[in-house]
Design a protein around this motif. Structure first.
Motif, PDB file in Angstrom:
ATOM      1  N   ARG A 176       0.830  -1.198   0.000  1.00  0.00           N
ATOM      2  CA  ARG A 176       0.000   0.000   0.000  1.00  0.00           C
ATOM      3  C   ARG A 176       0.869   1.255   0.000  1.00  0.00           C
ATOM      4  O   ARG A 176       1.802   1.385   0.804  1.00  0.00           O
ATOM      5  CB  ARG A 176      -0.930   0.000   1.214  1.00  0.00           C
ATOM      6  N   MET A 177       0.554   2.191  -0.883  1.00  0.00           N
ATOM      7  CA  MET A 177       1.295   3.443  -1.009  1.00  0.00           C
ATOM      8  C   MET A 177       0.326   4.604  -1.165  1.00  0.00           C
ATOM      9  O   MET A 177      -0.877   4.407  -1.371  1.00  0.00           O
ATOM     10  CB  MET A 177       2.226   3.392  -2.234  1.00  0.00           C
ATOM     11  N   ILE A 178       0.865   5.810  -1.077  1.00  0.00           N
ATOM     12  CA  ILE A 178       0.120   7.006  -1.461  1.00  0.00           C
ATOM     13  C   ILE A 178       0.439   7.235  -2.928  1.00  0.00           C
ATOM     14  O   ILE A 178       1.564   7.576  -3.290  1.00  0.00           O
ATOM     15  CB  ILE A 178       0.538   8.226  -0.620  1.00  0.00           C
ATOM     16  N   VAL A 179      -0.528   7.011  -3.801  1.00  0.00           N
ATOM     17  CA  VAL A 179      -0.309   7.078  -5.249  1.00  0.00           C
ATOM     18  C   VAL A 179      -0.866   8.400  -5.766  1.00  0.00           C
ATOM     19  O   VAL A 179      -2.050   8.704  -5.584  1.00  0.00           O
ATOM     20  CB  VAL A 179      -0.985   5.894  -5.968  1.00  0.00           C
ATOM     21  N   VAL A 180      -0.002   9.192  -6.406  1.00  0.00           N
ATOM     22  CA  VAL A 180      -0.392  10.482  -6.972  1.00  0.00           C
ATOM     23  C   VAL A 180      -0.324  10.370  -8.495  1.00  0.00           C
ATOM     24  O   VAL A 180       0.768  10.245  -9.059  1.00  0.00           O
ATOM     25  CB  VAL A 180       0.530  11.613  -6.491  1.00  0.00           C
ATOM     26  N   LEU A 199      -7.364   0.456  -8.159  1.00  0.00           N
ATOM     27  CA  LEU A 199      -6.287   1.141  -7.450  1.00  0.00           C
ATOM     28  C   LEU A 199      -6.770   1.740  -6.135  1.00  0.00           C
ATOM     29  O   LEU A 199      -6.042   1.746  -5.143  1.00  0.00           O
ATOM     30  CB  LEU A 199      -5.694   2.232  -8.336  1.00  0.00           C
ATOM     31  N   ARG A 200      -8.009   2.244  -6.137  1.00  0.00           N
ATOM     32  CA  ARG A 200      -8.554   2.846  -4.906  1.00  0.00           C
ATOM     33  C   ARG A 200      -8.654   1.813  -3.797  1.00  0.00           C
ATOM     34  O   ARG A 200      -8.511   2.143  -2.615  1.00  0.00           O
ATOM     35  CB  ARG A 200      -9.936   3.443  -5.213  1.00  0.00           C
ATOM     36  N   ALA A 201      -8.893   0.558  -4.154  1.00  0.00           N
ATOM     37  CA  ALA A 201      -8.962  -0.503  -3.153  1.00  0.00           C
ATOM     38  C   ALA A 201      -7.576  -0.900  -2.652  1.00  0.00           C
ATOM     39  O   ALA A 201      -7.436  -1.399  -1.527  1.00  0.00           O
ATOM     40  CB  ALA A 201      -9.665  -1.728  -3.729  1.00  0.00           C
ATOM     41  N   GLN A 202      -6.542  -0.664  -3.474  1.00  0.00           N
ATOM     42  CA  GLN A 202      -5.186  -1.086  -3.129  1.00  0.00           C
ATOM     43  C   GLN A 202      -4.376  -0.001  -2.429  1.00  0.00           C
ATOM     44  O   GLN A 202      -3.506  -0.294  -1.609  1.00  0.00           O
ATOM     45  CB  GLN A 202      -4.429  -1.505  -4.397  1.00  0.00           C
ATOM     46  N   HIS A 203      -4.624   1.259  -2.778  1.00  0.00           N
ATOM     47  CA  HIS A 203      -3.742   2.346  -2.354  1.00  0.00           C
ATOM     48  C   HIS A 203      -4.548   3.562  -1.910  1.00  0.00           C
ATOM     49  O   HIS A 203      -5.753   3.651  -2.154  1.00  0.00           O
ATOM     50  CB  HIS A 203      -2.816   2.759  -3.513  1.00  0.00           C
ATOM     51  N   ASP A 204      -3.850   4.514  -1.269  1.00  0.00           N
ATOM     52  CA  ASP A 204      -4.406   5.851  -1.055  1.00  0.00           C
ATOM     53  C   ASP A 204      -4.152   6.626  -2.334  1.00  0.00           C
ATOM     54  O   ASP A 204      -3.000   6.811  -2.732  1.00  0.00           O
ATOM     55  CB  ASP A 204      -3.720   6.543   0.120  1.00  0.00           C
ATOM     56  N   LEU A 205      -5.196   7.092  -2.981  1.00  0.00           N
ATOM     57  CA  LEU A 205      -5.076   7.613  -4.338  1.00  0.00           C
ATOM     58  C   LEU A 205      -5.408   9.098  -4.396  1.00  0.00           C
ATOM     59  O   LEU A 205      -6.397   9.554  -3.834  1.00  0.00           O
ATOM     60  CB  LEU A 205      -6.025   6.829  -5.255  1.00  0.00           C
ATOM     61  N   LEU A 206      -4.538   9.851  -5.087  1.00  0.00           N
ATOM     62  CA  LEU A 206      -4.765  11.263  -5.387  1.00  0.00           C
ATOM     63  C   LEU A 206      -4.608  11.458  -6.894  1.00  0.00           C
ATOM     64  O   LEU A 206      -3.862  10.718  -7.543  1.00  0.00           O
ATOM     65  CB  LEU A 206      -3.772  12.167  -4.651  1.00  0.00           C
ATOM     66  N   TRP A 207      -5.277  12.476  -7.430  1.00  0.00           N
ATOM     67  CA  TRP A 207      -5.293  12.692  -8.872  1.00  0.00           C
ATOM     68  C   TRP A 207      -5.058  14.171  -9.142  1.00  0.00           C
ATOM     69  O   TRP A 207      -5.772  15.030  -8.633  1.00  0.00           O
ATOM     70  CB  TRP A 207      -6.653  12.262  -9.424  1.00  0.00           C
ATOM     71  N   VAL A 208      -4.037  14.472  -9.949  1.00  0.00           N
ATOM     72  CA  VAL A 208      -3.740  15.857 -10.311  1.00  0.00           C
ATOM     73  C   VAL A 208      -3.889  15.996 -11.822  1.00  0.00           C
ATOM     74  O   VAL A 208      -3.179  15.338 -12.587  1.00  0.00           O
ATOM     75  CB  VAL A 208      -2.321  16.272  -9.878  1.00  0.00           C
ATOM     76  N   THR A 209      -4.825  16.842 -12.248  1.00  0.00           N
ATOM     77  CA  THR A 209      -5.064  17.095 -13.666  1.00  0.00           C
ATOM     78  C   THR A 209      -4.327  18.349 -14.095  1.00  0.00           C
ATOM     79  O   THR A 209      -4.453  19.401 -13.448  1.00  0.00           O
ATOM     80  CB  THR A 209      -6.564  17.286 -13.948  1.00  0.00           C
ATOM     81  N   LEU A 210      -3.561  18.244 -15.169  1.00  0.00           N
ATOM     82  CA  LEU A 210      -2.896  19.403 -15.765  1.00  0.00           C
ATOM     83  C   LEU A 210      -3.765  19.891 -16.922  1.00  0.00           C
ATOM     84  O   LEU A 210      -3.974  19.165 -17.897  1.00  0.00           O
ATOM     85  CB  LEU A 210      -1.501  19.016 -16.256  1.00  0.00           C
TER      86      LEU A 210
END
Length: 297
Positions: A176-180, A199-210
């Motif tokens: 488990r990781m913090i995935v950006v 991925l949300r079930a596996q990791h802490d997930l963040l999303w950055v849109t450019l």
């Protein structure tokens, strides 16, 4: 040659000395770590801090509100998943290459990880290759990672393949990781949604849109100005720039796609931010981290 990390610091501190760093520090600690009982140091109170963290004895002694900072007992690995296909060499909304915003995003969050003794790693790639940089915990390694991102995304790079990157992470990284995820405004379809749910079930997930630049300019095209598709090389005809109907149609389509993406990310409880220019990176990332902390993700 000026280091990329130095450029990140310059943007980070350009507005108000250490204020941005302190605010980001607190938001990162709350969002990524949770609380700990090991005292680390004191700093001045800032708007948004928890009242329960005030050290009242130190406040009385120094005659200004002081916050207790606690040393975290749990280390994390922050994994940056960065699209480095040729779409990232195209212009962002602020008329600078999207790869510059990717470097800024990874640089800011990578610095926060280092300041909190967390490892960071990078998965980057395109339609032909996916590359993973091993976990590291040093500014030298962060500089190398930023240079790798900056050098990989060029107009001559293979096409972007966001789903391939997400699938690689889902299949190969079990701890488990913090995935950006750092990506652009390419529409979010069923394949992306399926991978995000996994991925949300596996990791802490963040999303950055450019945010992408508009393909047509809202006003009449200035002499010498141009918009060229990075994939096909096709140049947008000059007569389309400033055409109100065309501009409105493009904006409406972008708005609908953005609403769909944000609704999906919110439904999956994935913290997200949208950045269109380097000057927006720090405030937008701060808002994302604070929302994440307040939501208790």
């Amino acid at each position: 040659m000026t280091s990329l990390l130095t450029r990140v610091r310059a943007k980070l501190f350009i507005r108000s000395s250490l204020t941005s760093m302190h605010a980001l520090d607190g938001a990162y600690a709350s969002a990524a770590r949770g609380r700990s009982n090991d005292f680390e140091d004191l700093r001045e109170y800032e708007h948004g801090d928890e009242v329960r963290d005030i050290d009242w004895r130190a406040t009385a002694r120094l005659r200004t509100p002081m916050i207790k900072r606690m040393r975290a007992t749990r280390m994390h690995t922050v994994l940056f998943v960065v699209d480095t296909g040729r779409s990232m060499a195209a212009l962002a909304a602020g008329d600078e290459p999207k790869r510059d915003l990717a470097v800024m995003t990874v640089g800011v969050l990578g610095m926060l990880a280092l300041r909190h003794d967390d490892d960071f790693s990078v998965v980057m790639g395109d339609a032909e290759r996916v590359r993973r940089l091993p976990p590291r915990r040093s500014e030298g390694a962060l500089e190398q990672a930023l240079r790798a991102i900056d050098g990989a995304a060029t107009p001559r790079s293979p096409a972007s393949a966001r789903e391939r990157l997400l699938d690689h992470v889902a299949r190969t990284i079990s701890r488990r990781m913090i995935v950006v995820v750092v990506t652009d405004e390419a529409p979010v379809g069923p394949d992306t949604e399926r991978l995000l749910r996994r991925l949300r079930a596996q990791h802490d997930l963040l999303w950055v849109t450019l945010r992408d630049a508009l393909p047509v300019l809202p006003t009449a095209q200035a002499p010498g100005a141009a918009r060229r598709d990075v994939d096909s090389g096709w140049e947008v005809p000059g007569f389309l720039h400033g055409d109100e109907a065309v501009v409105r149609e493009v904006i409406e389509q972008r708005t609908a796609e953005r609403a769909h993406r944000d609704a999906l990310l919110s439904a999956l409880e994935i913290s997200h931010a949208e950045i269109g220019a380097r000057e927006q990176a720090v405030p937008e990332l701060l808002r994302m981290l604070r929302r994440r902390a307040h939501a208790g993700v």
